[in-house]
Design an enzyme around this catalytic site. Structure first.
Site, short mmCIF file in Angstrom:
data_model
loop_
_atom_site.label_atom_id
_atom_site.label_comp_id
_atom_site.label_asym_id
_atom_site.label_seq_id
_atom_site.Cartn_x
_atom_site.Cartn_y
_atom_site.Cartn_z
N CYS A 79 21.78 51.40 31.80
CA CYS A 79 21.08 50.12 32.14
C CYS A 79 22.05 49.48 33.24
O CYS A 79 22.84 49.61 33.26
CB CYS A 79 20.31 48.45 30.60
SG CYS A 79 20.35 47.29 31.20
N CYS A 159 18.58 43.41 23.28
CA CYS A 159 19.88 43.55 24.40
C CYS A 159 20.60 42.99 23.15
O CYS A 159 19.78 41.42 23.07
CB CYS A 159 18.90 43.37 25.53
SG CYS A 159 20.14 42.46 26.53
N GLN A 282 20.64 27.19 33.57
CA GLN A 282 22.26 27.56 32.86
C GLN A 282 21.73 28.96 32.28
O GLN A 282 21.46 28.06 30.69
CB GLN A 282 23.93 27.16 33.58
CG GLN A 282 24.63 26.58 34.35
CD GLN A 282 24.91 27.72 35.13
OE1 GLN A 282 24.98 28.89 34.93
NE2 GLN A 282 25.42 26.85 36.78
N TYR A 311 21.55 21.22 45.88
CA TYR A 311 20.83 21.92 44.74
C TYR A 311 20.86 21.90 42.97
O TYR A 311 21.30 22.05 42.23
CB TYR A 311 21.75 23.39 44.83
CG TYR A 311 21.78 23.81 45.93
CD1 TYR A 311 20.66 24.95 47.12
CD2 TYR A 311 22.59 23.28 47.13
CE1 TYR A 311 21.73 24.99 48.18
CE2 TYR A 311 23.21 23.90 48.63
CZ TYR A 311 22.55 24.07 48.77
OH TYR A 311 22.47 25.42 50.43
N GLU A 332 16.75 18.71 45.60
CA GLU A 332 16.39 20.21 44.84
C GLU A 332 15.08 20.52 45.89
O GLU A 332 14.29 20.15 45.74
CB GLU A 332 16.54 20.35 43.34
CG GLU A 332 15.54 21.49 42.81
CD GLU A 332 16.22 22.73 43.11
OE1 GLU A 332 15.40 23.75 43.02
OE2 GLU A 332 17.63 22.39 42.87
N ASP A 380 26.06 23.40 44.61
CA ASP A 380 25.24 24.10 43.21
C ASP A 380 24.56 25.18 43.89
O ASP A 380 23.71 25.18 43.66
CB ASP A 380 25.12 24.51 42.19
CG ASP A 380 25.48 25.07 40.78
OD1 ASP A 380 25.35 26.37 40.99
OD2 ASP A 380 24.62 25.03 39.51
N CYS A 407 28.24 31.14 42.05
CA CYS A 407 27.98 31.97 41.00
C CYS A 407 28.64 33.35 42.21
O CYS A 407 27.95 34.88 41.49
CB CYS A 407 26.54 32.01 40.75
SG CYS A 407 25.22 32.13 42.26
#
Length: 452
Positions: A79, A159, A282, A311, A332, A380, A407
């Site tokens: 995976c 998973c 998130q 954002y 946004e 963000d 991120c």
């Protein structure tokens, strides 16, 4: 010494790439190996060579690293998700800390204080969202995840990163697929109906959303699917998303509610948030609260400041800080997310917030034209980071502080370098492990204005 395809070599693993692959050096040539752990001594079979690097696969672990553990997932080696299921968590955190530090030094060329990474108390079952690609063979549904750097599906209906209830949802879809004669979408031909199964769960409330992403306009035998899914405790929303595009984008622009609510509701830092299928939210609830708490600490609001949240998604970051600000403005580009943000402000009794739908750069420019002078700006952005245009517009508004939630440490470093050039100095960076057992790491950064 030249390496050739099919060579077999002994390799010491001394590092990891940004994608979580192991790397060692053989007579000065970098050799990349999936599944290696720093400190391993491996027998490696070379499958590809280039002038400066080679790619190999593990034939044998000659001497295991002290930080190597036995993977508890049967498909982790195939995976493309969990790169670190064979590595102890403390070593994973050391890697993530180093990754952020290296990016800031190598890309931004900045001397930055990087605080210790905020690790997760829970490394299993933490994801509140899953997007399963599917295949269907002889009426049997196979849902899972793509193999590393491919669109080959590795079936995995349980998973370890997902909550157990997602397995129940997949079982419900499997009954519908078999009894309704559903076909799977084929990327090569563009034919077939079911593309993805998209699930969301609100960690604080237990509310569930299930969405079938289809290559069509109609979902056959809706009643059967609704019957199967509504038997699962917590189910609040069943949707169908229309995606007929010839692309690898998962969700299309149109989502229809088949049963229940348009949204599910979660709680973050004492605030309630409605979440629609298309809104960004998130995926790790517990770590999100720690991330937002750190962002609020860096924002250092006292009740007199104007806060701009770019954002903003469903308004989560800004609304958790709104009580400490004089005024909040959020921008946004996703219309559904802005609807959620406005609803979330009303539900939480926040009266000092305005939300606008639009591109972040255009929205920031519009706020400037309106004469809005923020004291604090929260950024963000998605993985690609911010555009230079946006960063220049933000700097021209002269906020005292910028709080950047990232991120991707590489694009963070790139953007911090530009902000440093135009008047903002990095005060501190804190990595946050939002995605345990994967190579991804978030970071939150405080920048302060040092010149006009």
């Amino acid at each position: 010494m030249e390496l050739k395809k099919n060579d077999q070599i002994q390799l010491h693993i001394d590092g990891l790439t940004s994608e979580g692959a192991a790397v060692g050096h053989y007579h000065g040539i970098a050799v990349f190996v999936r599944g290696g752990v720093p400190g391993d001594e491996l027998t490696v079979h070379i499958i590809k060579t280039a002038k400066r690097y080679a790619i190999g696969i593990i034939q044998a672990i000659t001497v295991p690293s002290p930080t190597r553990i036995v993977s508890d997932c049967a498909v982790s080696s195939r995976c493309g998700g969990c790169s670190f299921r064979n590595m102890d968590y403390a070593e994973e955190l050391r890697y993530k800390q180093q990754r952020v530090e290296d990016a800031l030094a190598r890309i931004a060329h900045l001397s930055v204080t990087v605080k210790p990474v905020i690790g997760a108390a829970q490394t299993e079952g933490y994801r509140n969202k899953a997007q399963y690609p599917v295949s269907i063979e002889n009426g049997e549904l196979h849902a899972g995840f793509y193999a590393y750097k491919s669109h080959r599906i590795i079936p995995c209906d349980s998973c370890r990163l997902q909550p157990p209830v997602f397995r129940q949802c997949l079982d419900a879809f499997a009954v519908w697929v078999k009894e309704a004669g559903i076909t799977a979408y084929d990327e090569k031909t563009g034919k077939g109906l079911l593309r993805h199964i998209y699930l969301r769960r609100a960690a604080a409330t237990g509310e569930l959303m299930a969405c079938a992403v289809i290559n069509g306009t109609h979902l056959p035998d809706q009643a059967l699917l609704i019957e199967q899914l509504t038997a699962i405790e917590g189910m609040r929303s069943i949707c169908v998303n229309i995606n007929r595009a010839d692309s690898n984008v998962i969700l299309g622009d149109t989502t229809e509610v088949l049963w229940g609510s348009e949204t599910i509701t979660d709680e973050l830092l004492g605030k309630r948030f409605a979440i629609s299928p298309n809104a960004f939210y998130q995926v790790n609830h517990a770590q999100c609260e720690r991330l937002y708490a750190k962002a609020a600490e860096y924002a250092a609001l006292t009740g007199t400041e104007t806060l701009v949240d770019l954002y903003c998604g469903a308004g989560t970051i800004g609304l958790t800080m709104a009580e400490s600000a004089k005024q909040l403005f959020g921008i946004e580009i996703v219309p559904q997310a802005i609807e959620n943000a406005r609803h979330n402000a009303a539900v939480n009794g926040v009266t000092n917030a305005e939300f606008f739908c639009g591109d972040a750069a255009d929205g920031a420019a519009e706020l400037k034209r309106r004469g809005i002078c923020p004291d604090v700006v929260v950024l963000d952005p998605p993985r690609k980071g911010c555009s230079p245009e946006l960063l220049h517009t933000v700097a021209s508004m002269q906020p005292q502080r910028i709080v950047y939630v990232s991120c991707d440490s590489a694009t963070l470093a790139r953007d911090l370098a530009l902000l440093d050039e135009i008047g903002y100095a990095v005060q501190e960076v804190t990595p946050v492990d939002m995605f345990p057992r994967t190579p991804h790491v978030e970071a939150v950064c405080l920048m302060s204005r040092v010149k006009d």
